[in-house]
Design an enzyme around this catalytic site. Structure first.
Site, PDB file in Angstrom:
ATOM      1  CG  ASP A 188      -3.616  13.467 -30.498  1.00  0.00           C
ATOM      2  OD1 ASP A 188      -4.537  14.235 -30.158  1.00  0.00           O
ATOM      3  OD2 ASP A 188      -3.818  12.449 -31.203  1.00  0.00           O
TER       4      ASP A 188
ATOM      5  CB  CYS B 168     -17.300  18.912 -29.480  1.00  0.00           C
ATOM      6  SG  CYS B 168     -16.543  17.548 -30.360  1.00  0.00           S
TER       7      CYS B 168
ATOM      8  CG  ASP C 281      -3.055   5.146 -25.667  1.00  0.00           C
ATOM      9  OD1 ASP C 281      -3.875   5.805 -24.992  1.00  0.00           O
ATOM     10  OD2 ASP C 281      -3.340   4.085 -26.250  1.00  0.00           O
TER      11      ASP C 281
ATOM     12  CG  ASP D 230     -10.262  19.084 -26.948  1.00  0.00           C
ATOM     13  OD1 ASP D 230     -11.477  18.860 -26.768  1.00  0.00           O
ATOM     14  OD2 ASP D 230      -9.819  19.808 -27.854  1.00  0.00           O
TER      15      ASP D 230
HETATM   16  C1  LIG Z   1     -11.362  16.437 -29.851  1.00  0.00           C
HETATM   17  S1  LIG Z   1      -9.927  15.932 -30.638  1.00  0.00           S
HETATM   18  C2  LIG Z   1      -8.738  17.080 -30.058  1.00  0.00           C
HETATM   19  C3  LIG Z   1      -8.789  18.432 -30.731  1.00  0.00           C
HETATM   20  C4  LIG Z   1      -7.617  19.322 -30.356  1.00  0.00           C
HETATM   21  N1  LIG Z   1      -7.403  19.403 -28.937  1.00  0.00           N
HETATM   22  C5  LIG Z   1      -7.811  20.723 -30.907  1.00  0.00           C
HETATM   23  O1  LIG Z   1      -8.215  21.618 -30.159  1.00  0.00           O
HETATM   24  O2  LIG Z   1      -7.512  20.908 -32.104  1.00  0.00           O
HETATM   25  C6  LIG Z   1      -9.503  14.492 -29.765  1.00  0.00           C
HETATM   26  C7  LIG Z   1      -8.081  14.005 -29.991  1.00  0.00           C
HETATM   27  O3  LIG Z   1      -7.863  12.882 -29.152  1.00  0.00           O
HETATM   28  C8  LIG Z   1      -6.913  12.062 -29.785  1.00  0.00           C
HETATM   29  N2  LIG Z   1      -6.956  10.743 -29.111  1.00  0.00           N
HETATM   30  C9  LIG Z   1      -7.865   9.759 -29.262  1.00  0.00           C
HETATM   31  N3  LIG Z   1      -7.574   8.739 -28.455  1.00  0.00           N
HETATM   32  C10 LIG Z   1      -6.467   9.091 -27.764  1.00  0.00           C
HETATM   33  C11 LIG Z   1      -5.665   8.447 -26.773  1.00  0.00           C
HETATM   34  N4  LIG Z   1      -5.965   7.233 -26.320  1.00  0.00           N
HETATM   35  N5  LIG Z   1      -4.584   9.090 -26.287  1.00  0.00           N
HETATM   36  C12 LIG Z   1      -4.266  10.318 -26.751  1.00  0.00           C
HETATM   37  N6  LIG Z   1      -4.983  10.968 -27.700  1.00  0.00           N
HETATM   38  C13 LIG Z   1      -6.068  10.371 -28.182  1.00  0.00           C
HETATM   39  C14 LIG Z   1      -7.316  12.091 -31.234  1.00  0.00           C
HETATM   40  O4  LIG Z   1      -6.222  11.747 -32.052  1.00  0.00           O
HETATM   41  C15 LIG Z   1      -7.764  13.551 -31.393  1.00  0.00           C
HETATM   42  O5  LIG Z   1      -6.712  14.334 -31.897  1.00  0.00           O
END
Ligand SMILES: C[S@@+](CC[C@H](N)C(=O)[O-])C[C@H]1O[C@@H](n2cnc3c(N)ncnc32)[C@H](O)[C@@H]1O
Length: 455
Positions: free
Chosen positions: A305, A407, A332, A354
């Site tokens: 993440d 979501c 990232d 996700d």
């Molecule tokens: C919908 S949430 C994920 C929820 C998690 N999978 C769960 O089931 O608990 C989206 C996630 O994407 C991460 N995120 C946002 N931009 C990102 C990026 N460029 N690369 C990796 N992660 C990213 C956020 O930090 C967040 O934790």
């Protein structure tokens, strides 16, 4: 006014009762400092620790969630009643918001009690406004029947969208956006946002005490109040399900985890039983999906993440759930290579995205989202989603799977994001698509698409 039986007794200078004090502290963190509501609530509770009475925590929680559910409507009403709303200090405005919510929606609290504490609180904050607060709150109390009707907002607002946004308690730009993007769903999702969604629990078959004490999946399914279930968990109607103390024990022992059933269903719709490892959950956050996978299947999974703080909770969760800690690394997902140094040379065979999204499908669980989201966020999120898809696709060889989950109900973040990706990446084909089926019961909506590299 003199004959009103709900009239308050004379306000006297008294301390604000603890539940309201806690609620006002949370509203300040969330409205003024823009902290997510649950985070603001958790840290306020942690700050006060054992000094808090659980009943006060319960009332404060109900109230702050209620204020955010109805924030647009409460603001509309206060602006309607206040002669110069722009001159009211933020601290006084928060007291009026909380008191108006309590007055109109918490029937068990007598109106005079609400007016009393609120006027005292305003007096402490800005003595000259105590009279104004008293007049506004009593006025709203007298109007309670009229302002419980949608037509009041449609008649009083400048146009129909402004009136509907006030009625649903959301910013007008958001109401207009959803009305145009998903006309068939807009009213349903905004109506659902006004009530609490079911309690979702995920059962852990790998818990050391799995099957004992009533928390296996079969045992959960047989309990009163279950409104839906799937192969990993159940949903209980809001206000039903296990007692708080029993649930706390099940969670501590790793038998169950809180997780919305709609999100579990969306993951299961991507057929995790067919995934080949190594699997990369590249937006793993606090690990909800990674952990669901590890509780039920055995292929190697890595969690990454952008946000290291979110990832730091995964090892703790693994200890609770009796799971081996998977490789976890900050990355990232828009930039390749995104495999961890430890995993150099190995490429994932399955990638789960996700995705960061607007969350328009989960507004009932997170009523503050509607207020945290800004119009420019939508375009930024779409760009981010496309970049993550493109970058992760580049890691996958022929036959590998790319799985996309959100979501939100916004087609621009769902179907259009996927069709745009397929247009740019001729190497991939779409295997399937999913949208939450029993969304009327679950009050949450997820989208998922599975793709495969064909070359
Ligand atoms: C919908 S949430 C994920 C929820 C998690 N999978 C769960 O089931 O608990 C989206 C996630 O994407 C991460 N995120 C946002 N931009 C990102 C990026 N460029 N690369 C990796 N992660 C990213 C956020 O930090 C967040 O934790």
């Amino acid at each position: 006014m003199g004959s009103n039986p709900r009239r308050s007794s004379k306000p006297r200078a008294r301390a604000v009762p603890p539940a309201r004090r806690l609620a006002l502290e949370v509203l300040r963190s969330s409205l003024q400092h823009h902290l997510p509501l649950q985070e603001a609530l958790d840290s306020a509770i942690a700050r006060h620790g054992a000094s808090l009475d659980p009943r006060d925590v319960g009332l404060a929680t109900e109230s702050v969630y209620g204020v955010f559910r109805y924030l647009g409507r409460l603001n509309f009403l206060l602006h309607h009643r206040l002669a110069r709303p722009g001159s009211i200090p933020q601290g006084v405005m928060r007291i009026l918001l909380l008191a108006t919510y309590e007055l109109l929606f918490l029937e068990r609290v007598p109106a005079y009690a609400t007016v009393n504490w609120a006027v005292d609180a305003v007096k402490a904050e800005s003595p000259k406004l105590a009279k104004v607060a008293n007049g506004v709150l009593r006025g709203l109390d007298r109007m309670r029947d009229e302002i419980a009707e949608r037509d009041f907002y449609l008649d009083a607002a400048t146009d129909r969208d402004a009136g509907m946004a006030a009625w649903y308690g959301v910013p007008q730009w958001l109401f207009t956006h959803v009305r145009k993007a998903v006309p068939e769903l807009a009213h349903t999702v905004f109506q659902e946002r006004l009530s609490q969604p079911p309690l979702g629990l995920r059962a852990n078959p790998r818990s050391v005490s799995a099957g004992q004490g009533g928390a296996s999946l079969d045992q959960l399914i047989s309990m009163d109040g279950v409104v839906a279930h799937c192969a990993s968990g159940v949903a209980f109607a809001a206000g039903s399900g296990p007692e708080a103390s029993e649930l706390g024990e099940w969670i501590r022992e790793g038998r169950v985890s809180r997780q919305s059933l709609a999100s579990q269903e969306a993951l299961l719709a991507l057929k995790p039983e067919t995934w080949t490892g190594p699997i990369l959950d590249c937006c793993a956050g606090r690990g909800g999906k990674t952990l669901l996978y590890m509780e039920r299947w055995d292929e190697e999974i890595w969690a990454s993440d952008f946000n290291a703080r979110r990832l730091s909770g995964i090892p703790v969760e693994c200890a609770r759930l009796n799971l081996k800690v998977p490789p976890i690394f900050r990355a990232d997902a828009r930039h390749v290579p995104l495999v961890s140094r430890n995993e150099t040379g190995r490429h994932p065979q399955t990638i789960l995205i996700d995705a960061p999204c607007s969350g328009l499908g989960v507004m009932s669980r997170r009523p503050d989202l509607a207020w945290r989201l800004k119009p420019h966020d939508l375009a930024n999120l779409r760009k981010m989603q496309a970049e993550i898809l493109d970058a992760t696709a580049a890691l996958l060889s022929r036959g590998s799977k790319l799985l996309y989950l959100t979501c939100t109900i916004d087609p621009l973040e769902n179907e259009r994001t996927i069709s745009g990706f397929l247009e740019r990446n001729g190497r991939f084909e779409q295997l399937g698509e999913f949208r939450t089926a029993n969304s009327d019961v679950l009050k949450e909506r997820f989208y998922a698409a599975s793709l495969r590299a064909v070359r």
